[in-house]
Design a protein around this motif. Structure first.
Motif, mmCIF file in Angstrom:
data_model
loop_
_atom_site.group_PDB
_atom_site.id
_atom_site.type_symbol
_atom_site.label_atom_id
_atom_site.label_comp_id
_atom_site.label_asym_id
_atom_site.label_seq_id
_atom_site.Cartn_x
_atom_site.Cartn_y
_atom_site.Cartn_z
ATOM 1 N N ALA A 9 0.691 11.277 3.000
ATOM 2 C CA ALA A 9 -0.309 10.260 3.343
ATOM 3 C C ALA A 9 0.337 8.897 3.551
ATOM 4 O O ALA A 9 -0.021 8.164 4.476
ATOM 5 N N ALA A 10 1.277 8.551 2.705
ATOM 6 C CA ALA A 10 1.934 7.247 2.807
ATOM 7 C C ALA A 10 2.729 7.114 4.100
ATOM 8 O O ALA A 10 2.798 6.031 4.684
ATOM 9 N N GLU A 52 1.054 1.955 -3.563
ATOM 10 C CA GLU A 52 -0.249 2.409 -4.053
ATOM 11 C C GLU A 52 -0.509 3.876 -3.701
ATOM 12 O O GLU A 52 -1.004 4.636 -4.533
ATOM 13 N N ARG A 53 -0.197 4.275 -2.479
ATOM 14 C CA ARG A 53 -0.442 5.659 -2.060
ATOM 15 C C ARG A 53 0.457 6.651 -2.781
ATOM 16 O O ARG A 53 0.029 7.739 -3.142
ATOM 17 N N TRP A 85 0.818 -1.223 0.000
ATOM 18 C CA TRP A 85 0.000 0.000 0.000
ATOM 19 C C TRP A 85 0.848 1.267 0.000
ATOM 20 O O TRP A 85 0.362 2.328 -0.402
ATOM 21 N N ARG A 141 0.582 13.018 -1.421
ATOM 22 C CA ARG A 141 0.574 11.550 -1.509
ATOM 23 C C ARG A 141 1.696 10.931 -0.676
ATOM 24 O O ARG A 141 1.529 9.868 -0.081
#
Length: 84
Positions: A46-47, A14-15, A11, A43
């Motif tokens: 967020a990760a 993905e992020r 993920w 982004r």
């Protein structure tokens, strides 16, 4: 400044939206590198918002956030692994 091959898995990938990238950085340790990455754009922030959900490997050896980046070529960032 040093250039690192930073790779992302699961993920985290993905992020961020990338499997990996070359990153030029003056960071001395993993924590500083993540701080630099987080400041790039939303982004990345967020990760890396919850570092307890991130693990790191330096040149394919598990490491801690305070680990030195001296002599390191690859930094891998990924969620904790689970067994089954």
């Amino acid at each position: 400044m040093t250039v690192y091959n930073v790779v992302y898995f699961a993920w985290v990938r993905e992020r961020i939206g990338l499997p990996g990238e070359k990153v030029e950085s003056a960071a001395q340790n993993v924590s500083e590198l993540i701080t630099e990455l987080s400041a790039r754009e939303r982004r990345y922030a967020a990760a890396f918002a919850d570092l307890s959900a991130i693990r790191v490997a330096l040149d394919q050896d598990l490491a801690h956030f305070d680990a030195s980046l001296e002599g390191v070529r690859e930094v891998a960032l990924f969620p904790p692994m689970t067994g089954g």
